[in-house]
Design an enzyme around this catalytic site. Structure first.
Site, short mmCIF file in Angstrom:
data_model
loop_
_atom_site.label_atom_id
_atom_site.label_comp_id
_atom_site.label_asym_id
_atom_site.label_seq_id
_atom_site.Cartn_x
_atom_site.Cartn_y
_atom_site.Cartn_z
N CYS A 182 35.99 -5.02 -10.48
CA CYS A 182 34.84 -5.39 -9.35
C CYS A 182 33.66 -4.44 -9.52
CB CYS A 182 35.56 -4.94 -7.96
SG CYS A 182 34.22 -5.44 -6.78
N CYS A 215 0.78 -1.09 0.00
CA CYS A 215 -0.01 -0.07 0.11
C CYS A 215 1.06 1.19 -0.04
CB CYS A 215 -0.79 -0.29 1.25
SG CYS A 215 -2.03 1.70 1.58
#
Length: 303
Positions: A149, A126
Site C-alpha cells: 500500500c 504572498c
C-alpha cells in the site's frame, strides 16, 4: 500586521505538525514567521527579486511548495507566486484575509490574494522569504519504490531528511490514467508506488533505498501484510543504471544476511499520480501504517 525581529516574542505556537517527521532547526526570525504568524519587512527578503530556475521549499520541513515558473514580480515587497504544487498548501481564514500554511508541517508562509490582475491566473501567493528556501533545479532527483500500500511507503520515505516531496501513484501497467478502483482489480498491471523527489546535496539514493528495505517485508512475494495482489508486490523502478547498481548491491547484502528478497528491479516506465485523497495520507489523517514498520535489516543476519 507585525514584523518579526530577533527580539520578537509572541506566544502562539502551532502544535499540529506530524511528529514522525524530521524538521530543520529554525533561527529566531524563521520561527517568528513559521511558528508564530510573523511577517518580514517588505523588500527585505532574499527571494523578493530572485528568479533562478528551481523550486521553493518550506524552510521547516523541506516540502516543495512553488515552482520558479510560477514566480512573478508584484512589486509588493514579498515573493509572489500565482500557483503552487498540488496539495502543497492549506488555506485558512485570517480575519479579512486568507492565510497559507505548508500542508505538511502547518508552518505559516504568508497570505493569498485574488482578483488583483497581476497575472492571467489572478492569484497572488504572498510569501515570506524566511519561510521558504530555494532548491536549484539541478540538485532535485527522483526515485520510485513499491512496497505494498503506497500510504505506508509514503509515510516512511517522507521521514528521510533531504526528501522534498513524495507522490503516491501507479506504475508498470499498460493502461494510462487508471483509477484506484481500476488498479484494485489487479488486472491493469500497475503497482502502487511512491515517487520521491529529493535534494541530492542532502541525501543520496542508497539512503532512500535502505529506508525502503527497512520498512517493509521484501520477502513477501504475494503482496504486503494483509494487502494481497499484484498491485502490492515489492519492486524498485530504476530511473538510471546507477540506481540499478545500488539496488542490486543492497539485494546482495540482504541475501548474504540470510534474507530471500522477492523485490523486482524494473526499468521505470511512466509514473501516474494517484487521486488527491491518497497523497500524504497518514500526514493528513494523523495515523500510522498498518503493515509498514521500521526494522533495521542490514546490520545483522536474519533471526
Amino acid at each position: 500586521m507585525f514584523y518579526c525581529s530577533p527580539s520578537y516574542s509572541f506566544h502562539v505556537t502551532r502544535t499540529s505538525k506530524p511528529s514522525h517527521l524530521t524538521y530543520n532547526k529554525l533561527s529566531s526570525q524563521e520561527a517568528a514567521i513559521l511558528l508564530h504568524n510573523g511577517t518580514e519587512k517588505p523588500f527585505s527578503g532574499e527571494y523578493n527579486k530572485h528568479y533562478k530556475k528551481g523550486s521553493y521549499a518550506c524552510r521547516q520541513c523541506n516540502t516543495l511548495l512553488f515552482s520558479s515558473s510560477a514566480k512573478f514580480d508584484s512589486n509588493t515587497g514579498w515573493p509572489s507566486f500565482d500557483d503552487a504544487y498540488p496539495e502543497a498548501l492549506e488555506v485558512k481564514a485570517d480575519f479579512s484575509r486568507e492565510e497559507i500554511v505548508c500542508a505538511t508541517c502547518k508552518g505559516h508562509l504568508g497570505h493569498v490574494f485574488k482578483g488583483e490582475g497581476f497575472t492571467p491566473k489572478n492569484v497572488r501567493h504572498c510569501v515570506n522569504s524566511l519561510a521558504i528556501k530555494f532548491i536549484p533545479q539541478q540538485v532535485q532527483k527522483k526515485a520510485i519504490f513499491a512496497s505494498g500500500c503506497f500510504w505506508g511507503t509514503d509515510y516512511w520515505l517522507r521521514t528521510v531528511p533531504g526528501v522534498l516531496d513524495t507522490k503516491s501513484g501507479y506504475i508498470g501497467g499498460s493502461e494510462s490514467n487508471s483509477t484506484y478502483e481500476d488498479v484494485c482489480t489487479g488486472t491493469t498491471g500497475h503497482y502502487e508506488a511512491v515517487e520521491v523527489t529529493y535534494d541530492e546535496t542532502l541525501v543520496d539514493y542508497e539512503t532512500l533505498a535502505r529506508m525502503y528495505f527497512n520498512t517493509h517485508n521484501p520477502e513477501q512475494a504475494n503482496g504486503q501484510g494483509n494487502d494481497i495482489g499484484s498491485q502490492y508486490l515489492p519492486a524498485i523502478f530504476c530511473l538510471d543504471e546507477e540506481q540499478k547498481r545500488i539496488s542490486e548491491k543492497l539485494l546482495s547484502e540482504l541475501r548474504a544476511l540470510g534474507y530471500k528478497p522477492a523485490t523486482e528491479l524494473i526499468k521505470a516506465p511512466r509514473f501516474w499520480s494517484a487521486e488527491n485523497y491518497h497523497q500524504d495520507y497518514y500526514i493528513k489523517n494523523g495515523k500510522k501504517p498498518y503493515c509498514h514498520f521500521y526494522k533495521t535489516k542490514f546490520n545483522k543476519a536474519k533471526p
